[in-house]
Write a protein that holds these residues in place. Structure first.
Motif, PDB file in Angstrom:
ATOM      1  N   UNK A 356     -18.933  15.747  -1.201  1.00 28.67           N
ATOM      2  CA  UNK A 356     -17.878  16.210  -2.091  1.00 28.67           C
ATOM      3  C   UNK A 356     -16.839  15.103  -2.213  1.00 28.67           C
ATOM      4  N   UNK A 357     -16.330  14.915  -3.424  1.00 30.30           N
ATOM      5  CA  UNK A 357     -15.432  13.795  -3.718  1.00 30.30           C
ATOM      6  C   UNK A 357     -14.088  14.319  -4.195  1.00 30.30           C
ATOM      7  N   UNK A 358     -13.037  13.643  -3.790  1.00 30.75           N
ATOM      8  CA  UNK A 358     -11.698  13.971  -4.274  1.00 30.75           C
ATOM      9  C   UNK A 358     -10.921  12.678  -4.484  1.00 30.75           C
ATOM     10  N   UNK A 359     -10.289  12.541  -5.647  1.00 33.26           N
ATOM     11  CA  UNK A 359      -9.468  11.358  -5.916  1.00 33.26           C
ATOM     12  C   UNK A 359      -8.030  11.645  -5.477  1.00 33.26           C
ATOM     13  N   UNK A 360      -7.363  10.643  -4.915  1.00 35.09           N
ATOM     14  CA  UNK A 360      -5.972  10.794  -4.494  1.00 35.09           C
ATOM     15  C   UNK A 360      -5.253   9.469  -4.692  1.00 35.09           C
ATOM     16  N   UNK A 361      -3.927   9.529  -4.687  1.00 42.26           N
ATOM     17  CA  UNK A 361      -3.136   8.311  -4.823  1.00 42.26           C
ATOM     18  C   UNK A 361      -2.693   7.858  -3.442  1.00 42.26           C
ATOM     19  N   UNK A 362      -3.116   6.653  -3.074  1.00 43.01           N
ATOM     20  CA  UNK A 362      -2.752   6.068  -1.779  1.00 43.01           C
ATOM     21  C   UNK A 362      -1.450   5.298  -1.973  1.00 43.01           C
ATOM     22  N   UNK A 363      -0.340   5.872  -1.470  1.00 42.84           N
ATOM     23  CA  UNK A 363       0.961   5.244  -1.723  1.00 42.84           C
ATOM     24  C   UNK A 363       1.130   3.931  -0.974  1.00 42.84           C
ATOM     25  N   UNK A 364       0.369   3.748   0.108  1.00 44.76           N
ATOM     26  CA  UNK A 364       0.483   2.490   0.842  1.00 44.76           C
ATOM     27  C   UNK A 364      -0.205   1.354   0.083  1.00 44.76           C
ATOM     28  N   UNK A 365      -1.367   1.687  -0.497  1.00 47.20           N
ATOM     29  CA  UNK A 365      -2.077   0.673  -1.285  1.00 47.20           C
ATOM     30  C   UNK A 365      -1.598   0.652  -2.732  1.00 47.20           C
ATOM     31  N   UNK A 366      -0.816   1.695  -3.125  1.00 41.59           N
ATOM     32  CA  UNK A 366      -0.276   1.803  -4.475  1.00 41.59           C
ATOM     33  C   UNK A 366      -1.378   1.856  -5.529  1.00 41.59           C
ATOM     34  N   UNK A 367      -2.419   2.631  -5.257  1.00 43.23           N
ATOM     35  CA  UNK A 367      -3.497   2.790  -6.238  1.00 43.23           C
ATOM     36  C   UNK A 367      -4.323   4.028  -5.896  1.00 43.23           C
ATOM     37  N   UNK A 368      -5.138   4.450  -6.867  1.00 41.26           N
ATOM     38  CA  UNK A 368      -6.019   5.593  -6.654  1.00 41.26           C
ATOM     39  C   UNK A 368      -7.200   5.203  -5.768  1.00 41.26           C
ATOM     40  N   UNK A 369      -7.608   6.133  -4.910  1.00 36.80           N
ATOM     41  CA  UNK A 369      -8.789   5.949  -4.083  1.00 36.80           C
ATOM     42  C   UNK A 369      -9.574   7.254  -4.035  1.00 36.80           C
ATOM     43  N   UNK A 370     -10.752   7.207  -3.432  1.00 35.27           N
ATOM     44  CA  UNK A 370     -11.608   8.385  -3.320  1.00 35.27           C
ATOM     45  C   UNK A 370     -11.816   8.730  -1.857  1.00 35.27           C
TER      46      UNK A 370
END
Length: 656
Positions: A356-370
């Motif tokens: 199962x996959x979920x996209x989120x915003x990684x505030x430390x990397x300042x970009x979207x990740x899965x």
């Protein structure tokens, strides 16, 4: 202290007139007050400021003119005491004008002496400081609000002097540690720190003067007044005076005990759960892999980081995964929910994973990740494959059943036709037979015909139901006058009612034709009206109410029979079901089943209502429009679509 005797012309260049002129035109308020606190004289500025003329002032008590509710009465009394002691007195005071408005003045009260050196009056010198005081009041309010903010923020705000002792703490210190601010000021941080962390505090204090203007961070543990241990995140920076001399440290202490606990539990979960948790860049590159991959795939987590997940997929699954991957990135949370695929283990064997996959915003990397959660699905896939085989087998059985029903039904039709023909021949031949014998035989022939008609109807209904179940029915819709169609159907059934009952049909709303298949609409109304007549013998006639709405037509078929027992309502649309209260009334149990199928084929709905106070009612809702036919729902799994990929995804798949 001023002597109020007249100055000598020989001793001073100032004349009494010149002195009076200076006082009179002074930009400040000047007034002479007697010891009885009554006004003797006031200059022009005083008259202008307070709005009184000299005539209005003279002989009046000072308190009657400029003292009000907000005036500090204690300051007035203190001024009088100072005068009695031949001392001047200064204070800021809020006073009142004639129009009731207020102003702030800085008073200087000076005693006046006679020639004998006795105080006989005093001079009241006033400077208007309203703007200054208002600014001061606003500043105090701002300070108070700022202090309130400091005292109510969850973080501890602190200042330390150059020796490392606390010089300021907000109220949060007591909430976090249990120690009061008063007992802490002047103490060093190390007095509250967990022993194992005291070394880091010493380093922090000793090196503080080497810090730049940027904030620095570290974490430590403190021991609270209740002897509990809490984790604090220290954010601090050095402070310097105007001569660039180190004067201390300022910063905040944030209670991160809960975060540390959550992090600890999170690590426990990642290290102990069986599912494989991984973080990815949007292109599939591993950023993090949980330790469970060791058991699932034989890899150390570090072996995956920096590699693309597509390298570990079975070649036959890559295209399907890429399609799902792209669809999810395009559609976000409305895309992929889960996908099952084969994952290459370190020993080159494959295991089935369900992810199962979920996209989120990684505030430390300042970009979207899965974030991907995967579990081993070998047993699930095996079970699924078995189910597929069972479904195929069941489909074959259904096809055999369908073929058998069609075969038997058709095979019954031929002998029934023969029986009907023989009956007709017998009726012709009986015309030449003795009437008494012929009557008996004709009765038997009538019974045979009745049974043949019933069996023939049953076969037709079974065949029609089978076709509807196999989606072999195609509607031929055209505009139909519903009122005429229902009246025609009712008239046909009324001819068979031995008790003379008829069906009452009425319309409501704007009458208009609707698009239906006339043949199946007639069968629908025949089944509903036939039941209404059949199950209400000895009761009032059935009714049909047609109500036209903007986009639908509502048809109610009402009868005054006993209805369906409440416990059996859920079964009444099932094939061959007959209610327990029908007695000897004939029927096949297929009428309502066919009615429901016909209504649904037209994109409509049917439901039933009945209670002790209202007639038994079947309510049919049908769309009026020509294109309202119900279409079969097709829900394709996401992994089957889209079939086309963008150029970028094709290139990625080709590379892998």
């Amino acid at each position: 202290m001023i002597n109020n005797s007249s100055p000598s012309t020989n001793d001073s260049p100032w004349t009494t007139a010149a002195f009076a002129q200076i006082i009179e035109t002074s930009p400040h308020s000047v007034a002479i007050i007697g010891l009885d606190r009554k006004i003797i004289w006031a200059n022009q500025t005083a008259q202008q400021w307070f709005g009184y003329t000299l005539e209005e002032c003279k002989g009046k008590l000072l308190s009657e003119l400029i003292v009000g509710a907000a005036t500090d009465a204690s300051a007035v009394e203190q001024a009088i005491l100072s005068i009695a002691q031949k001392q001047s007195y200064k204070t800021d005071m809020l006073v009142y004008r004639k129009d009731g408005s207020t102003m702030w003045v800085r008073l200087t009260v000076q005693p006046l002496l006679n020639l004998e050196g006795v105080v006989n009056s005093f001079c009241l010198f006033s400077e208007n400081v309203t703007s200054e005081k208002l600014a001061q009041i606003e500043t105090e309010k701002a300070k108070s609000k700022y202090q309130q903010v400091l005292d109510n923020v969850s973080d501890v705000v602190f200042n330390m002097n150059s020796s490392g002792q606390f010089s300021y703490l907000n109220a949060s210190w007591e909430r976090v540690t249990g120690f009061t601010v008063e007992e802490t000021i002047g103490k060093e941080l190390n007095e509250f720190v967990f022993p194992d962390d005291s070394g880091s505090v010493v380093t922090f204090i000793n090196n503080a003067h080497l810090l730049s203007d940027l904030d620095s961070y570290f974490e430590l543990r403190i021991v609270t007044q209740q002897n509990n241990v809490k984790w604090l995140e220290v954010t601090y920076h050095a402070e310097w005076n105007n001569e660039q001399e180190f004067k201390g440290i300022s910063g905040t202490l944030k209670d991160v005990t809960k975060e540390r606990e959550l992090k600890h539990y999170y690590e426990l979960l990642l290290n102990n759960v069986g599912d494989f948790i991984s973080l990815h860049e949007e292109d599939g590159t591993y950023v993090y892999a949980s330790p469970s991959i060791k058991e699932i795939g034989g890899y150390e987590p570090e072996e995956l980081v920096g590699k693309n997940a597509y390298r570990f997929f079975h070649k036959d699954d890559i295209l399907r995964i890429a399609q799902n991957h792209e669809a999810y990135l395009l559609n976000g949370d409305k895309g992929l929910e889960s996908i099952t695929f084969r994952y290459r283990r370190k020993d080159e064997t494959f295991t089935w994973l369900e992810s199962k996959v979920r996209r989120f915003f990684d505030r430390y990397a300042n970009k979207n990740r899965l974030v991907v959660s995967s579990k081993v699905a070998d047993n699930h896939v095996t079970t699924e494959q078995q189910l597929v085989q069972e479904l195929k087998q069941e489909k074959k059985l259904l096809e055999l059943k369908s073929n058998f029903v069609s075969f038997v039904s058709h095979e019954f039709k031929t002998p029934l036709a023969i029986i009907r023909s023989v009956n007709e021949l017998l009726q012709i031949q009986l015309k030449s037979v003795d009437p008494s014998i012929a009557a008996t035989v004709l009765t038997s022939i009538g019974q045979v015909e009745h049974e043949v008609d019933g069996l023939s109807t049953l076969i037709d209904d079974v065949l029609l139901l089978q076709k509807m179940s196999d989606s072999e029915i195609s509607l031929e819709k055209r505009p139909v006058d519903v009122y005429k169609q229902i009246k025609s159907c009712a008239a046909r059934l009324e001819r068979h009612q031995n008790d003379g009952r008829i069906a009452f049909v009425e319309t409501r709303g704007y009458k208009q034709p609707i698009y239906v298949d006339p043949r199946y609409f007639d069968l629908l109304m025949t089944n509903l009206l036939s039941n209404a007549f059949k199950y209400s013998l000895g009761k009032p006639s059935p009714m049909v109410i047609i109500r036209f709405h903007d986009e639908i037509i509502e048809i109610k078929v009402l009868d005054f029979g006993n209805g369906v027992p409440e416990a059996e309502v859920g079964k009444m649309y099932s094939p061959f079901f007959r209610a327990s209260n029908v007695g000897n009334i004939e029927g096949t149990g297929l009428g309502l089943t066919l009615a429901k199928k016909i209504v649904e084929l037209h994109g409509g709905s049917i439901h039933y209502t009945s209670d002790d106070h209202t007639p038994t009612t079947f309510i049919v809702n049908l769309p009026i429009g020509a294109h309202a036919e119900k279409k079969p729902q097709q829900k394709e799994p996401l992994e089957e679509a889209p079939k086309k990929l963008t150029k970028k995804t094709r290139e990625q798949v080709a590379i892998i």
